[in-house]
Design an enzyme around this catalytic site. Structure first.
Site, PDB file in Angstrom:
ATOM      1  N   PRO A   2      -7.977 -36.658 -10.709  1.00 23.78           N
ATOM      2  CA  PRO A   2      -6.795 -37.507 -10.848  1.00 23.78           C
ATOM      3  C   PRO A   2      -6.208 -37.872  -9.489  1.00 23.78           C
ATOM      4  CG  PRO A   2      -6.734 -35.701 -12.420  1.00 23.78           C
ATOM      5  CD  PRO A   2      -7.883 -35.423 -11.491  1.00 23.78           C
ATOM      6  N   GLU A   3      -5.886 -39.157  -9.326  1.00 20.63           N
ATOM      7  CA  GLU A   3      -5.337 -39.643  -8.062  1.00 20.63           C
ATOM      8  C   GLU A   3      -3.938 -40.207  -8.295  1.00 20.63           C
ATOM      9  OE1 GLU A   3      -8.246 -42.011  -5.887  1.00 20.63           O
ATOM     10  OE2 GLU A   3      -9.887 -40.992  -6.923  1.00 20.63           O
ATOM     11  N   LYS A  62      -0.827 -36.820  -5.058  1.00 16.16           N
ATOM     12  CA  LYS A  62      -1.515 -36.077  -6.119  1.00 16.16           C
ATOM     13  C   LYS A  62      -0.689 -34.918  -6.658  1.00 16.16           C
ATOM     14  CE  LYS A  62      -6.140 -37.157  -4.321  1.00 16.16           C
ATOM     15  NZ  LYS A  62      -7.447 -36.600  -3.918  1.00 16.16           N
TER      16      LYS A  62
END
Length: 372
Positions: A2-3, A62
Protein backbone atom coordinates in the site's frame (compact mmCIF):
# COMPACT_ATOMS: atom_id res chain seq x y z
CA UNK A 1 2.59 -2.67 -0.91
CA UNK A 2 0.00 0.00 0.00
CA UNK A 3 1.24 3.46 -0.98
CA UNK A 4 0.04 7.03 -0.61
CA UNK A 5 -3.34 6.49 -2.31
CA UNK A 6 -4.23 3.26 -0.51
CA UNK A 7 -3.41 4.81 2.87
CA UNK A 8 -5.54 7.86 2.02
CA UNK A 9 -8.36 5.44 1.16
CA UNK A 10 -8.26 3.82 4.60
CA UNK A 11 -8.19 7.17 6.38
CA UNK A 12 -11.26 8.18 4.37
CA UNK A 13 -13.16 5.13 5.67
CA UNK A 14 -11.94 5.64 9.25
CA UNK A 15 -13.15 9.25 9.22
CA UNK A 16 -16.47 8.17 7.76
CA UNK A 17 -17.23 5.28 10.12
CA UNK A 18 -15.04 5.50 13.24
CA UNK A 19 -14.27 9.13 14.12
CA UNK A 20 -16.62 10.40 16.82
CA UNK A 21 -17.44 6.92 18.11
CA UNK A 22 -16.55 5.41 21.49
CA UNK A 23 -14.78 2.03 21.57
CA UNK A 24 -16.74 -0.48 23.63
CA UNK A 25 -14.37 -3.42 23.38
CA UNK A 26 -11.03 -4.36 21.83
CA UNK A 27 -8.92 -7.47 21.39
CA UNK A 28 -5.45 -8.11 20.02
CA UNK A 29 -3.13 -10.98 19.19
CA UNK A 30 0.29 -10.58 20.77
CA UNK A 31 2.26 -10.58 17.52
CA UNK A 32 6.00 -10.07 18.14
CA UNK A 33 6.49 -8.60 14.65
CA UNK A 34 3.52 -6.30 14.12
CA UNK A 35 3.48 -5.01 17.72
CA UNK A 36 6.82 -6.11 19.16
CA UNK A 37 9.04 -4.51 16.54
CA UNK A 38 7.17 -1.24 17.04
CA UNK A 39 7.95 -1.35 20.76
CA UNK A 40 4.61 -2.46 22.15
CA UNK A 41 2.46 -5.57 22.72
CA UNK A 42 -0.99 -6.77 21.76
CA UNK A 43 -2.08 -6.48 25.38
CA UNK A 44 -0.92 -2.84 25.57
CA UNK A 45 -2.76 -1.99 22.35
CA UNK A 46 -5.94 -3.62 23.67
CA UNK A 47 -5.72 -1.62 26.91
CA UNK A 48 -5.05 1.62 25.01
CA UNK A 49 -8.12 1.17 22.80
CA UNK A 50 -10.85 0.11 25.22
CA UNK A 51 -13.16 2.87 26.37
CA UNK A 52 -11.51 5.56 24.22
CA UNK A 53 -13.34 8.17 22.16
CA UNK A 54 -12.01 8.40 18.59
CA UNK A 55 -11.18 12.04 17.84
CA UNK A 56 -9.49 11.99 14.43
CA UNK A 57 -7.68 9.99 11.74
CA UNK A 58 -4.79 11.25 9.65
CA UNK A 59 -2.01 10.19 7.31
CA UNK A 60 1.45 11.09 6.07
CA UNK A 61 2.77 9.07 3.16
CA UNK A 62 2.59 5.38 4.08
CA UNK A 63 1.82 6.04 7.77
CA UNK A 64 -1.61 6.71 9.24
CA UNK A 65 -2.97 7.17 12.74
CA UNK A 66 -6.03 7.31 14.97
CA UNK A 67 -6.11 9.84 17.81
CA UNK A 68 -8.25 9.46 20.93
CA UNK A 69 -9.62 11.73 23.65
CA UNK A 70 -6.42 11.03 25.57
CA UNK A 71 -3.05 9.41 24.74
CA UNK A 72 -1.56 7.04 23.82
CA UNK A 73 -2.62 7.20 20.18
CA UNK A 74 -2.39 4.53 17.49
CA UNK A 75 0.14 4.94 14.62
CA UNK A 76 0.18 2.29 11.88
CA UNK A 77 2.07 1.21 8.76
CA UNK A 78 0.73 -1.48 6.42
CA UNK A 79 4.07 -2.99 5.43
CA UNK A 80 3.50 -5.23 2.41
CA UNK A 81 0.14 -6.89 3.07
CA UNK A 82 -1.48 -4.97 5.93
CA UNK A 83 -5.01 -3.59 5.66
CA UNK A 84 -7.90 -2.26 7.72
CA UNK A 85 -11.32 -3.86 7.31
CA UNK A 86 -14.65 -2.44 8.47
CA UNK A 87 -17.44 -4.96 8.76
CA UNK A 88 -20.00 -4.47 6.00
CA UNK A 89 -17.80 -2.02 4.05
CA UNK A 90 -15.57 -2.63 1.03
CA UNK A 91 -12.49 -0.76 2.23
CA UNK A 92 -10.21 -2.51 -0.29
CA UNK A 93 -10.13 -2.18 -4.06
CA UNK A 94 -12.58 -4.12 -6.20
CA UNK A 95 -10.20 -6.85 -7.38
CA UNK A 96 -9.40 -7.78 -3.77
CA UNK A 97 -12.95 -8.94 -3.20
CA UNK A 98 -13.21 -10.62 -6.59
CA UNK A 99 -10.39 -12.97 -5.58
CA UNK A 100 -12.00 -13.93 -2.26
CA UNK A 101 -14.13 -17.02 -1.70
CA UNK A 102 -17.77 -16.48 -0.61
CA UNK A 103 -17.09 -17.82 2.91
CA UNK A 104 -14.11 -15.45 3.28
CA UNK A 105 -16.30 -12.47 2.41
CA UNK A 106 -18.58 -13.28 5.34
CA UNK A 107 -15.84 -14.23 7.83
CA UNK A 108 -15.41 -11.94 10.84
CA UNK A 109 -12.94 -11.23 12.20
CA UNK A 110 -11.15 -11.53 8.86
CA UNK A 111 -8.17 -13.84 8.34
CA UNK A 112 -4.81 -12.72 9.71
CA UNK A 113 -6.32 -10.13 12.07
CA UNK A 114 -3.98 -8.52 14.62
CA UNK A 115 -6.36 -6.29 16.54
CA UNK A 116 -10.07 -5.54 16.31
CA UNK A 117 -12.46 -3.09 17.94
CA UNK A 118 -16.20 -2.66 18.35
CA UNK A 119 -17.92 0.67 19.04
CA UNK A 120 -20.79 1.61 21.33
CA UNK A 121 -24.18 2.70 20.09
CA UNK A 122 -26.19 1.82 17.02
CA UNK A 123 -25.16 0.88 14.51
CA UNK A 124 -22.13 -0.86 15.94
CA UNK A 125 -18.93 -0.44 13.95
CA UNK A 126 -16.40 -3.27 13.89
CA UNK A 127 -12.86 -2.60 12.64
CA UNK A 128 -9.94 -5.01 12.24
CA UNK A 129 -6.28 -4.58 11.26
CA UNK A 130 -4.99 -7.56 9.25
CA UNK A 131 -1.57 -8.53 7.98
CA UNK A 132 -0.78 -11.87 6.35
CA UNK A 133 2.99 -11.41 5.98
CA UNK A 134 3.48 -9.50 9.26
CA UNK A 135 5.62 -6.65 7.89
CA UNK A 136 3.08 -4.10 9.10
CA UNK A 137 3.67 -2.12 12.29
CA UNK A 138 1.26 -0.95 14.98
CA UNK A 139 2.64 1.31 17.70
CA UNK A 140 1.40 3.51 20.53
CA UNK A 141 2.50 7.14 20.72
CA UNK A 142 2.22 8.96 24.05
CA UNK A 143 1.92 12.61 23.03
CA UNK A 144 -0.77 15.19 22.29
CA UNK A 145 -2.81 14.11 19.27
CA UNK A 146 -2.05 17.30 17.35
CA UNK A 147 1.69 16.72 17.84
CA UNK A 148 1.97 13.24 16.31
CA UNK A 149 3.90 14.34 13.22
CA UNK A 150 6.65 15.85 15.37
CA UNK A 151 7.51 12.45 16.87
CA UNK A 152 9.18 9.27 15.63
CA UNK A 153 8.54 7.67 13.18
CA UNK A 154 6.77 10.49 11.32
CA UNK A 155 9.31 13.23 11.95
CA UNK A 156 12.03 11.24 10.15
CA UNK A 157 9.93 11.04 6.97
CA UNK A 158 9.89 13.58 4.15
CA UNK A 159 6.91 15.69 3.07
CA UNK A 160 3.76 14.12 1.67
CA UNK A 161 3.25 15.39 -1.92
CA UNK A 162 -0.50 15.84 -1.38
CA UNK A 163 -0.99 17.11 2.17
CA UNK A 164 2.33 19.00 2.47
CA UNK A 165 2.02 21.34 -0.51
CA UNK A 166 3.87 24.10 1.35
CA UNK A 167 6.90 21.87 2.03
CA UNK A 168 6.98 19.76 -1.11
CA UNK A 169 7.95 22.38 -3.67
CA UNK A 170 9.89 22.31 -6.91
CA UNK A 171 12.82 23.94 -5.08
CA UNK A 172 12.70 21.24 -2.40
CA UNK A 173 12.82 18.47 -5.00
CA UNK A 174 15.61 20.13 -7.00
CA UNK A 175 17.72 20.56 -3.87
CA UNK A 176 17.32 16.92 -2.85
CA UNK A 177 18.06 15.64 -6.35
CA UNK A 178 21.18 17.77 -6.76
CA UNK A 179 22.46 16.77 -3.32
CA UNK A 180 22.38 13.03 -4.08
CA UNK A 181 24.13 10.85 -6.67
CA UNK A 182 21.69 7.94 -6.86
CA UNK A 183 19.32 6.60 -9.53
CA UNK A 184 16.25 8.82 -9.57
CA UNK A 185 13.98 5.82 -8.96
CA UNK A 186 15.87 5.03 -5.74
CA UNK A 187 15.56 8.64 -4.61
CA UNK A 188 11.80 8.64 -5.16
CA UNK A 189 11.48 5.48 -3.05
CA UNK A 190 13.43 7.02 -0.15
CA UNK A 191 10.78 7.89 2.45
CA UNK A 192 13.17 10.33 4.14
CA UNK A 193 13.05 12.38 0.91
CA UNK A 194 9.35 12.07 0.01
CA UNK A 195 6.62 10.29 1.98
CA UNK A 196 4.27 7.84 0.35
CA UNK A 197 5.86 7.06 -3.00
CA UNK A 198 6.29 3.33 -3.55
CA UNK A 199 7.10 1.21 -6.55
CA UNK A 200 4.14 1.74 -8.86
CA UNK A 201 3.77 5.47 -8.06
CA UNK A 202 7.47 6.04 -8.78
CA UNK A 203 7.23 4.17 -12.08
CA UNK A 204 4.12 6.10 -13.06
CA UNK A 205 5.61 9.51 -12.32
CA UNK A 206 8.81 8.70 -14.23
CA UNK A 207 6.79 7.44 -17.19
CA UNK A 208 4.58 10.53 -17.22
CA UNK A 209 7.70 12.72 -16.98
CA UNK A 210 9.49 10.66 -19.70
CA UNK A 211 12.57 10.12 -17.49
CA UNK A 212 14.73 7.00 -17.29
CA UNK A 213 14.53 5.31 -13.83
CA UNK A 214 18.28 4.55 -13.66
CA UNK A 215 19.54 8.00 -14.55
CA UNK A 216 21.37 9.65 -11.67
CA UNK A 217 19.34 12.23 -9.76
CA UNK A 218 21.99 14.97 -10.08
CA UNK A 219 22.22 14.68 -13.88
CA UNK A 220 18.81 16.11 -14.81
CA UNK A 221 18.26 19.60 -16.19
CA UNK A 222 16.07 22.18 -14.44
CA UNK A 223 13.39 21.61 -17.07
CA UNK A 224 13.40 17.85 -16.43
CA UNK A 225 13.19 18.36 -12.65
CA UNK A 226 10.27 20.73 -13.13
CA UNK A 227 8.54 18.11 -15.27
CA UNK A 228 9.17 15.41 -12.65
CA UNK A 229 7.83 17.62 -9.87
CA UNK A 230 4.64 18.35 -11.78
CA UNK A 231 4.18 14.64 -12.55
CA UNK A 232 4.69 13.62 -8.90
CA UNK A 233 1.99 16.09 -7.88
CA UNK A 234 -0.31 14.99 -10.71
CA UNK A 235 0.00 11.22 -10.15
CA UNK A 236 -0.23 11.37 -6.34
CA UNK A 237 -3.16 13.80 -6.30
CA UNK A 238 -5.07 11.89 -8.97
CA UNK A 239 -4.57 8.54 -7.21
CA UNK A 240 -5.59 10.01 -3.83
CA UNK A 241 -8.65 11.75 -5.31
CA UNK A 242 -9.77 8.34 -6.63
CA UNK A 243 -9.00 6.73 -3.24
CA UNK A 244 -6.57 4.30 -4.83
CA UNK A 245 -9.31 2.68 -6.93
CA UNK A 246 -7.33 1.55 -9.97
CA UNK A 247 -10.54 1.03 -11.96
CA UNK A 248 -10.82 4.83 -12.03
CA UNK A 249 -7.22 5.60 -13.03
CA UNK A 250 -6.73 7.41 -16.37
CA UNK A 251 -6.53 5.06 -19.35
CA UNK A 252 -3.21 6.51 -20.53
CA UNK A 253 -1.43 5.57 -17.28
CA UNK A 254 1.35 2.99 -17.31
CA UNK A 255 -0.39 1.38 -14.32
CA UNK A 256 -3.04 -0.14 -16.57
CA UNK A 257 -0.50 -2.08 -18.66
CA UNK A 258 2.45 -2.88 -16.35
CA UNK A 259 1.38 -5.91 -14.35
CA UNK A 260 1.69 -8.78 -16.80
CA UNK A 261 5.47 -8.68 -17.39
CA UNK A 262 4.87 -10.29 -20.75
CA UNK A 263 3.22 -13.44 -19.46
CA UNK A 264 0.55 -15.33 -21.37
CA UNK A 265 -2.60 -13.28 -21.78
CA UNK A 266 -1.01 -10.18 -20.22
CA UNK A 267 -0.04 -6.82 -21.62
CA UNK A 268 3.66 -6.14 -22.25
CA UNK A 269 2.90 -3.21 -24.52
CA UNK A 270 1.24 0.17 -24.32
CA UNK A 271 -1.89 0.74 -26.44
CA UNK A 272 0.28 2.53 -29.03
CA UNK A 273 2.40 -0.61 -29.47
CA UNK A 274 5.40 0.55 -27.40
CA UNK A 275 7.04 -2.39 -25.60
CA UNK A 276 7.58 -2.25 -21.86
CA UNK A 277 10.72 -3.35 -20.05
CA UNK A 278 11.48 -4.39 -16.49
CA UNK A 279 14.76 -3.68 -14.70
CA UNK A 280 15.86 -3.65 -11.06
CA UNK A 281 16.53 -0.21 -9.57
CA UNK A 282 17.06 0.43 -5.86
CA UNK A 283 16.30 -3.22 -5.15
CA UNK A 284 12.84 -2.98 -6.74
CA UNK A 285 11.55 -4.08 -10.13
CA UNK A 286 10.92 -1.06 -12.33
CA UNK A 287 8.60 -0.96 -15.31
CA UNK A 288 9.29 1.62 -18.01
CA UNK A 289 8.93 2.31 -21.72
CA UNK A 290 12.45 2.48 -23.24
CA UNK A 291 11.46 4.53 -26.29
CA UNK A 292 9.57 7.05 -24.18
CA UNK A 293 11.93 7.27 -21.19
CA UNK A 294 15.26 7.95 -22.84
CA UNK A 295 18.54 8.62 -21.03
CA UNK A 296 19.64 12.25 -21.09
CA UNK A 297 22.42 12.01 -18.51
CA UNK A 298 24.62 9.63 -16.54
CA UNK A 299 23.07 6.28 -15.65
CA UNK A 300 24.04 3.28 -13.54
CA UNK A 301 26.83 1.48 -15.49
CA UNK A 302 24.98 -1.82 -15.72
CA UNK A 303 21.72 -0.23 -16.89
CA UNK A 304 20.05 -2.07 -19.76
CA UNK A 305 17.17 -0.73 -21.82
CA UNK A 306 15.97 -4.07 -23.11
CA UNK A 307 12.22 -4.60 -23.61
CA UNK A 308 10.53 -7.79 -22.53
CA UNK A 309 10.42 -10.34 -25.29
CA UNK A 310 7.01 -11.19 -26.62
CA UNK A 311 6.16 -14.75 -27.62
CA UNK A 312 7.42 -14.36 -31.19
CA UNK A 313 10.79 -13.05 -29.97
CA UNK A 314 11.17 -15.99 -27.60
CA UNK A 315 10.40 -18.52 -30.33
CA UNK A 316 12.94 -16.95 -32.70
CA UNK A 317 15.65 -16.97 -30.06
CA UNK A 318 14.91 -20.56 -29.07
CA UNK A 319 15.24 -21.70 -32.69
CA UNK A 320 18.77 -20.28 -32.93
CA UNK A 321 19.95 -22.14 -29.78
CA UNK A 322 22.80 -19.73 -28.97
CA UNK A 323 25.71 -20.98 -26.88
CA UNK A 324 25.43 -18.11 -24.45
CA UNK A 325 22.59 -15.68 -23.94
CA UNK A 326 21.26 -13.08 -21.56
CA UNK A 327 17.53 -12.45 -21.79
CA UNK A 328 15.00 -10.57 -19.73
CA UNK A 329 12.24 -13.11 -19.51
CA UNK A 330 9.05 -12.26 -17.64
CA UNK A 331 10.80 -9.38 -15.94
CA UNK A 332 13.75 -11.39 -14.64
CA UNK A 333 17.16 -11.12 -16.26
CA UNK A 334 18.79 -14.53 -16.53
CA UNK A 335 22.46 -15.05 -15.87
CA UNK A 336 24.83 -15.73 -18.71
CA UNK A 337 24.91 -19.50 -18.82
CA UNK A 338 27.07 -21.80 -20.94
CA UNK A 339 25.55 -24.72 -22.73
CA UNK A 340 25.32 -27.91 -20.73
CA UNK A 341 28.54 -29.96 -20.68
CA UNK A 342 28.71 -33.71 -20.57
CA UNK A 343 30.09 -35.20 -17.38
CA UNK A 344 33.39 -37.02 -17.86
CA UNK A 345 33.18 -40.78 -17.58
CA UNK A 346 34.50 -42.59 -14.53
CA UNK A 347 37.27 -44.12 -16.59
CA UNK A 348 38.54 -40.71 -17.68
CA UNK A 349 38.42 -39.41 -14.12
CA UNK A 350 40.58 -42.28 -12.97
CA UNK A 351 38.10 -43.50 -10.34
CA UNK A 352 37.68 -47.14 -9.46
CA UNK A 353 33.97 -48.01 -9.67
CA UNK A 354 34.51 -50.95 -7.29
CA UNK A 355 35.39 -48.62 -4.39
CA UNK A 356 32.50 -47.48 -2.16
CA UNK A 357 31.43 -43.82 -2.27
CA UNK A 358 32.58 -41.74 0.69
CA UNK A 359 29.12 -40.67 1.68
CA UNK A 360 27.97 -44.29 1.82
CA UNK A 361 30.55 -45.28 4.45
CA UNK A 362 29.28 -45.96 8.02
CA UNK A 363 29.26 -42.91 10.27
CA UNK A 364 29.64 -40.40 7.40
CA UNK A 365 26.85 -37.89 7.06
CA UNK A 366 25.52 -37.18 3.63
CA UNK A 367 26.22 -33.59 2.56
CA UNK A 368 23.25 -31.26 2.99
CA UNK A 369 24.68 -28.30 1.09
CA UNK A 370 22.49 -28.82 -1.95
CA UNK A 371 19.46 -29.68 0.17
CA UNK A 372 19.65 -26.36 1.97
Amino acid sequence: MPEIAEVARIVHFLRLHLVGRKIASASAIDDSNVFGKAGTTGEAVKAALEGKQVVSAGNQGKYFWITFDKPPHLVMHFGMTGWVHIKGQQTAYTNYYKRMKPDELEQWPPKFWKFQIKTEGKPEVEVAFTDARRFGRVRLLDCPGADIRNHTPLKENGPDPVIDACRFTEEYLRGRMRARHVPVKALLLDQAMISGIGNWVADETLYQAALHPEQYSDSFSDAEIKRLYECIKYVCQTAVDRLGDSDQFPEHWLFNHRWGKGGKGSSSKLPNGEKLAFITVGGRTSCYAPRVQRKTGQVVPEAKAEPIKDESDVEALSAKKPRKHKLEMNGVESRELPTKRKKPSIKKMGKDPTKPKLDSLPGRRRSTRLQN
